[in-house]
Design a protein around this motif. Structure first.
Motif, PDB file in Angstrom:
ATOM      1  N   PRO A  74     -58.692  23.885  19.510  1.00 56.04           N
ATOM      2  CA  PRO A  74     -59.229  22.559  19.180  1.00 56.04           C
ATOM      3  C   PRO A  74     -58.228  21.668  18.440  1.00 56.04           C
ATOM      4  CG  PRO A  74     -60.847  24.253  18.716  1.00 56.04           C
ATOM      5  CD  PRO A  74     -59.559  24.960  19.001  1.00 56.04           C
ATOM      6  N   ILE A  75     -57.405  22.269  17.600  1.00 58.96           N
ATOM      7  CA  ILE A  75     -56.381  21.491  16.888  1.00 58.96           C
ATOM      8  C   ILE A  75     -55.293  21.039  17.850  1.00 58.96           C
ATOM      9  CG2 ILE A  75     -54.562  21.601  15.140  1.00 58.96           C
ATOM     10  CD1 ILE A  75     -56.383  23.353  13.467  1.00 58.96           C
ATOM     11  N   VAL A  76     -54.867  21.926  18.728  1.00 56.79           N
ATOM     12  CA  VAL A  76     -53.837  21.565  19.706  1.00 56.79           C
ATOM     13  C   VAL A  76     -54.309  20.391  20.563  1.00 56.79           C
ATOM     14  CG1 VAL A  76     -52.571  22.350  21.742  1.00 56.79           C
ATOM     15  CG2 VAL A  76     -52.831  23.877  19.766  1.00 56.79           C
ATOM     16  N   GLU A  77     -55.535  20.442  21.007  1.00 63.36           N
ATOM     17  CA  GLU A  77     -56.074  19.361  21.842  1.00 63.36           C
ATOM     18  C   GLU A  77     -56.152  18.049  21.061  1.00 63.36           C
ATOM     19  OE1 GLU A  77     -60.102  18.267  24.467  1.00 63.36           O
ATOM     20  OE2 GLU A  77     -59.979  20.141  23.333  1.00 63.36           O
ATOM     21  N   ALA A  78     -56.635  18.118  19.829  1.00 66.90           N
ATOM     22  CA  ALA A  78     -56.764  16.899  19.025  1.00 66.90           C
ATOM     23  C   ALA A  78     -55.399  16.294  18.709  1.00 66.90           C
ATOM     24  CB  ALA A  78     -57.519  17.222  17.736  1.00 66.90           C
ATOM     25  N   LEU A  79     -54.420  17.123  18.420  1.00 63.87           N
ATOM     26  CA  LEU A  79     -53.074  16.623  18.118  1.00 63.87           C
ATOM     27  C   LEU A  79     -52.419  16.022  19.353  1.00 63.87           C
ATOM     28  CD1 LEU A  79     -51.625  19.354  15.718  1.00 63.87           C
ATOM     29  CD2 LEU A  79     -52.172  16.980  15.166  1.00 63.87           C
ATOM     30  N   THR A  80     -52.631  16.637  20.490  1.00 62.00           N
ATOM     31  CA  THR A  80     -52.074  16.091  21.731  1.00 62.00           C
ATOM     32  C   THR A  80     -52.604  14.690  21.991  1.00 62.00           C
ATOM     33  OG1 THR A  80     -51.871  18.319  22.672  1.00 62.00           O
ATOM     34  CG2 THR A  80     -51.833  16.472  24.210  1.00 62.00           C
ATOM     35  N   GLY A 274     -54.865  21.353  -0.481  1.00 58.12           N
ATOM     36  CA  GLY A 274     -53.752  21.342   0.465  1.00 58.12           C
ATOM     37  C   GLY A 274     -53.949  22.457   1.479  1.00 58.12           C
ATOM     38  N   LYS A 275     -52.864  22.934   2.040  1.00 54.75           N
ATOM     39  CA  LYS A 275     -52.869  24.063   2.970  1.00 54.75           C
ATOM     40  C   LYS A 275     -53.938  23.933   4.054  1.00 54.75           C
ATOM     41  CE  LYS A 275     -50.613  27.282  -0.234  1.00 54.75           C
ATOM     42  NZ  LYS A 275     -49.289  27.392   0.381  1.00 54.75           N
ATOM     43  N   ILE A 276     -55.135  24.549   3.883  1.00 56.51           N
ATOM     44  CA  ILE A 276     -56.099  24.611   4.982  1.00 56.51           C
ATOM     45  C   ILE A 276     -56.640  23.248   5.375  1.00 56.51           C
ATOM     46  CG2 ILE A 276     -56.775  26.961   4.402  1.00 56.51           C
ATOM     47  CD1 ILE A 276     -59.462  25.753   3.367  1.00 56.51           C
ATOM     48  N   ILE A 277     -56.589  22.239   4.483  1.00 56.72           N
ATOM     49  CA  ILE A 277     -57.148  20.937   4.853  1.00 56.72           C
ATOM     50  C   ILE A 277     -56.195  20.153   5.752  1.00 56.72           C
ATOM     51  CG2 ILE A 277     -58.484  20.841   2.720  1.00 56.72           C
ATOM     52  CD1 ILE A 277     -56.576  18.521   1.854  1.00 56.72           C
ATOM     53  N   GLY A 278     -55.025  20.739   6.082  1.00 51.18           N
ATOM     54  CA  GLY A 278     -54.089  20.092   6.993  1.00 51.18           C
ATOM     55  C   GLY A 278     -54.045  20.723   8.369  1.00 51.18           C
ATOM     56  N   GLY A 279     -54.791  21.782   8.598  1.00 54.96           N
ATOM     57  CA  GLY A 279     -54.840  22.398   9.921  1.00 54.96           C
ATOM     58  C   GLY A 279     -53.500  22.862  10.441  1.00 54.96           C
ATOM     59  N   GLY A 280     -52.582  23.216   9.540  1.00 52.43           N
ATOM     60  CA  GLY A 280     -51.258  23.678   9.951  1.00 52.43           C
ATOM     61  C   GLY A 280     -50.177  22.630   9.837  1.00 52.43           C
ATOM     62  N   LEU A 281     -50.523  21.431   9.397  1.00 49.31           N
ATOM     63  CA  LEU A 281     -49.539  20.369   9.176  1.00 49.31           C
ATOM     64  C   LEU A 281     -49.475  20.032   7.684  1.00 49.31           C
ATOM     65  CD1 LEU A 281     -50.050  20.137  12.281  1.00 49.31           C
ATOM     66  CD2 LEU A 281     -49.518  17.711  12.048  1.00 49.31           C
ATOM     67  N   PRO A 282     -48.393  19.390   7.238  1.00 54.69           N
ATOM     68  CA  PRO A 282     -48.239  19.106   5.807  1.00 54.69           C
ATOM     69  C   PRO A 282     -49.314  18.155   5.302  1.00 54.69           C
ATOM     70  CG  PRO A 282     -46.140  18.855   6.958  1.00 54.69           C
ATOM     71  CD  PRO A 282     -47.201  18.988   8.007  1.00 54.69           C
ATOM     72  N   ILE A 283     -49.887  18.494   4.144  1.00 51.04           N
ATOM     73  CA  ILE A 283     -50.915  17.636   3.543  1.00 51.04           C
ATOM     74  C   ILE A 283     -51.149  18.057   2.102  1.00 51.04           C
ATOM     75  CG2 ILE A 283     -52.959  19.015   4.006  1.00 51.04           C
ATOM     76  CD1 ILE A 283     -54.343  16.402   4.958  1.00 51.04           C
ATOM     77  N   GLY A 284     -51.698  17.155   1.341  1.00 50.67           N
ATOM     78  CA  GLY A 284     -52.182  17.436   0.000  1.00 50.67           C
ATOM     79  C   GLY A 284     -53.256  16.420  -0.311  1.00 50.67           C
ATOM     80  N   VAL A 323     -60.234  18.623  12.132  1.00 55.03           N
ATOM     81  CA  VAL A 323     -60.714  19.618  13.100  1.00 55.03           C
ATOM     82  C   VAL A 323     -60.799  20.998  12.457  1.00 55.03           C
ATOM     83  CG1 VAL A 323     -60.180  20.804  15.263  1.00 55.03           C
ATOM     84  CG2 VAL A 323     -59.857  18.334  15.084  1.00 55.03           C
ATOM     85  N   ALA A 324     -59.771  21.347  11.679  1.00 53.15           N
ATOM     86  CA  ALA A 324     -59.774  22.656  11.022  1.00 53.15           C
ATOM     87  C   ALA A 324     -60.970  22.808  10.097  1.00 53.15           C
ATOM     88  CB  ALA A 324     -58.481  22.847  10.229  1.00 53.15           C
ATOM     89  N   MET A 325     -61.242  21.790   9.299  1.00 52.79           N
ATOM     90  CA  MET A 325     -62.345  21.879   8.341  1.00 52.79           C
ATOM     91  C   MET A 325     -63.701  21.837   9.037  1.00 52.79           C
ATOM     92  SD  MET A 325     -60.912  22.385   5.472  1.00 52.79           S
ATOM     93  CE  MET A 325     -62.241  22.139   4.293  1.00 52.79           C
ATOM     94  N   GLN A 326     -63.813  21.078  10.121  1.00 48.48           N
ATOM     95  CA  GLN A 326     -65.075  21.058  10.868  1.00 48.48           C
ATOM     96  C   GLN A 326     -65.413  22.422  11.449  1.00 48.48           C
ATOM     97  OE1 GLN A 326     -64.083  17.876  13.566  1.00 48.48           O
ATOM     98  NE2 GLN A 326     -65.219  16.334  12.384  1.00 48.48           N
ATOM     99  N   HIS A 327     -64.381  23.191  11.809  1.00 50.67           N
ATOM    100  CA  HIS A 327     -64.614  24.520  12.368  1.00 50.67           C
ATOM    101  C   HIS A 327     -64.767  25.590  11.275  1.00 50.67           C
ATOM    102  CE1 HIS A 327     -63.462  22.690  16.211  1.00 50.67           C
ATOM    103  NE2 HIS A 327     -63.973  23.753  16.780  1.00 50.67           N
ATOM    104  N   LEU A 328     -64.551  25.211  10.031  1.00 51.73           N
ATOM    105  CA  LEU A 328     -64.780  26.138   8.923  1.00 51.73           C
ATOM    106  C   LEU A 328     -66.216  25.985   8.438  1.00 51.73           C
ATOM    107  CD1 LEU A 328     -61.495  26.056   6.799  1.00 51.73           C
ATOM    108  CD2 LEU A 328     -62.492  28.025   7.980  1.00 51.73           C
ATOM    109  N   ASP A 329     -67.140  26.429   9.244  1.00 49.95           N
ATOM    110  CA  ASP A 329     -68.545  26.353   8.877  1.00 49.95           C
ATOM    111  C   ASP A 329     -68.948  27.635   8.135  1.00 49.95           C
ATOM    112  OD1 ASP A 329     -68.578  28.231  10.915  1.00 49.95           O
ATOM    113  OD2 ASP A 329     -69.612  26.928  12.341  1.00 49.95           O
ATOM    114  N   HIS A 330     -70.228  27.751   7.813  1.00 50.04           N
ATOM    115  CA  HIS A 330     -70.687  28.917   7.059  1.00 50.04           C
ATOM    116  C   HIS A 330     -70.467  30.210   7.838  1.00 50.04           C
ATOM    117  CE1 HIS A 330     -72.430  26.784   3.651  1.00 50.04           C
ATOM    118  NE2 HIS A 330     -72.930  25.892   4.493  1.00 50.04           N
ATOM    119  N   ALA A 331     -70.615  30.164   9.149  1.00 44.92           N
ATOM    120  CA  ALA A 331     -70.393  31.364   9.968  1.00 44.92           C
ATOM    121  C   ALA A 331     -68.935  31.804   9.909  1.00 44.92           C
ATOM    122  CB  ALA A 331     -70.816  31.090  11.413  1.00 44.92           C
ATOM    123  N   ALA A 332     -68.011  30.839   9.899  1.00 40.62           N
ATOM    124  CA  ALA A 332     -66.592  31.168   9.826  1.00 40.62           C
ATOM    125  C   ALA A 332     -66.267  31.842   8.497  1.00 40.62           C
ATOM    126  CB  ALA A 332     -65.753  29.902   9.999  1.00 40.62           C
TER     127      ALA A 332
END
Length: 442
Positions: A74-80, A274-284, A323-332
């Motif tokens: 999902p992240i690859v698709e959104a970034l593309t 930071g970290k997980i809220i960037g889905g693998g890209l730099p962020i803070g 996208v990363a945070m949207q997929h981090l639901d309670h089940a994840a």
């Protein structure tokens, strides 16, 4: 299990090239090598593949940032899609509003947000915000805790038995040669989980302290759980003295759907992310109380604290993070918690079975193996002896020989891309390491 694996030739050739252009052959001090680093070609799910075709289960996850593993579809698709629209603009985008809304809705005490480029910047601006809000300059921090590369946040990061001073009043020590003495004078150092000393030091310096910055479970300082009384004392004393509480959740936000603070009873005024809220890209990001965050408000002219950044809130990082945070639901998170329990319990059982001088700490999707019998309470107790350091190097090498990347001396992390068989493989390899040492444990 394997016992003679070595870094491949292409990695060796790449390192030889790198030594001609980088000061030590690498571009960041955290790159692990023994003595040559692995050069990665690609990542897929829970695994990475190096340039020589070797495949490894990845327990590093780019220093815990890849909570969904590598190349998450999902992240690859959104970034593309975003790349086709543009990589960065001087103007805001709707996606940054969406990610900010998610963070404000999900994380308690986050009423307003500002995006920056890294976790270091998040801590830097949180400390500056506390200064701007209180009019004070000093800060307090935990000995051995890592908060990025900002001078004040780096104080006593690398403290050792030779210089860390009295247990009840730790010395402020430089993290690099040439650190200004004035910086050391402006930082009060606390021992993690020492409630009495924290109360005394925060009260003594309270009138001059803008903030106390607390990592709920500092990785570099041992990935040790905080004692409830320590958290309570820090908060109570800070409130009584007008000191803001900054929670550094750059790493530990991954501990639950709402972050780590809610797990340990910490109610901060500001939170760094930071970290997980960037889905693998730099962020803070800096978040917190609306009145404190108002120091960034430029709607009526120059704010109390100006904050910009050419790539702050860039749409690539924001899109991946959303996208990363949207997929981090309670089940994840339930999946991650389950895997974490399996790996920590499995490692603990293996240690107990052979009586090895090791222990394991951590929570949720994080764990760390220590070369000592007793679980440490703080950075000083977690500080390893030279012989123990050699043991950990052997452990990391053994894991590599068996197809696992295990971080040396830091938090190992799990991802949603992993499954039960991956975790059982980790436990089996660890048990194999203990078995390989045999009578040496006795």
């Amino acid at each position: 299990m394997a016992g003679s694996w070595q870094v491949g030739q292409r990695s060796r050739d790449s390192f030889a090239r790198a030594q001609r252009v980088f000061p030590d052959g690498t571009s960041r001090v955290t790159v692990e090598r023994n003595p040559v680093p692995l050069y990665m070609e690609r990542g897929l799910g829970s695994h990475v593949i190096d340039v020589d075709g070797n495949r490894f289960l990845d327990l590093n996850g780019n220093f815990t940032s890849l909570i969904h593993g590598h190349a998450f579809a999902p992240i690859v698709e959104a970034l593309t899609n975003q790349l086709e629209l543009g990589s960065c603009f001087a103007n805001p985008t709707e996606s940054e509003v969406a990610l900010a809304e998610l963070l404000c809705e999900r994380i308690p005490q986050v009423e307003r947000v500002r995006f920056v480029n890294t976790g270091t910047e998040a801590v830097l601006f949180a400390i500056k915000a506390a200064r701007a809000f209180t009019g004070r300059s000093k800060i307090a921090k935990l000995e051995g805790a890592y908060h990025g590369a900002y001078d004040w946040a780096e104080v006593s990061l690398a403290a050792t038995p030779d210089n860390w001073g009295d247990p009840s009043c730790p010395r402020s020590t430089p993290s690099y040669r040439g650190m200004p003495a004035s910086v050391l004078d402006e930082v009060v150092v606390l021992r993690f989980n020492d409630a009495d000393a924290a109360r005394q030091l925060l009260s003594l310096h309270g009138r001059n302290l803008a903030a106390v910055i607390v990592d709920p479970m500092p990785s570099r300082a041992g990935l040790i759980a905080p004692k409830p009384e320590f958290i309570a004392v820090v908060q109570e004393t800070a409130r009584a003295n007008g000191i803001l509480v900054i929670a550094d959740e750059v790493l530990n936000l991954r501990q639950s759907f709402e972050g780590a603070c809610v797990l340990y009873g910490l109610v901060p005024d500001l939170i760094t992310m930071g970290k997980i809220i960037g889905g693998g890209l730099p962020i803070g990001a800096v978040g917190g109380r609306q009145d404190v965050m108002r120091v960034f408000d430029a709607s009526e002219g120059r704010p109390l604290l100006p904050q910009g950044g050419t790539f702050s809130a860039n749409p690539l990082s924001i899109t991946a993070g959303l996208v990363a945070m949207q997929h981090l639901d309670h089940a994840a998170f339930a999946h991650l918690d389950s895997l974490g329990d399996v790996v920590r319990n499995g490692i603990a059982r293996a240690i107990s079975k052979v009586g090895a001088p090791l222990c394991v700490t951590g929570a949720a999707s994080l764990f760390r193996i220590h070369p000592m019998i007793q679980v440490p309470n703080d950075n000083r107790e977690a500080y390893p002896a030279p012989r123990a350091l050699e043991l950990m190097k052997q452990l990391v090498q053994f894991f590599a020989e068996n197809g696992i990347v295990l971080p040396y001396g830091a938090a190992a992390s799990l991802s949603t891309a992993m499954n039960r068989s991956d975790i059982e493989f980790v436990v089996d390899v660890f048990a194999g390491f203990l078995e390989s040492h045999g009578a040496r444990w006795i």
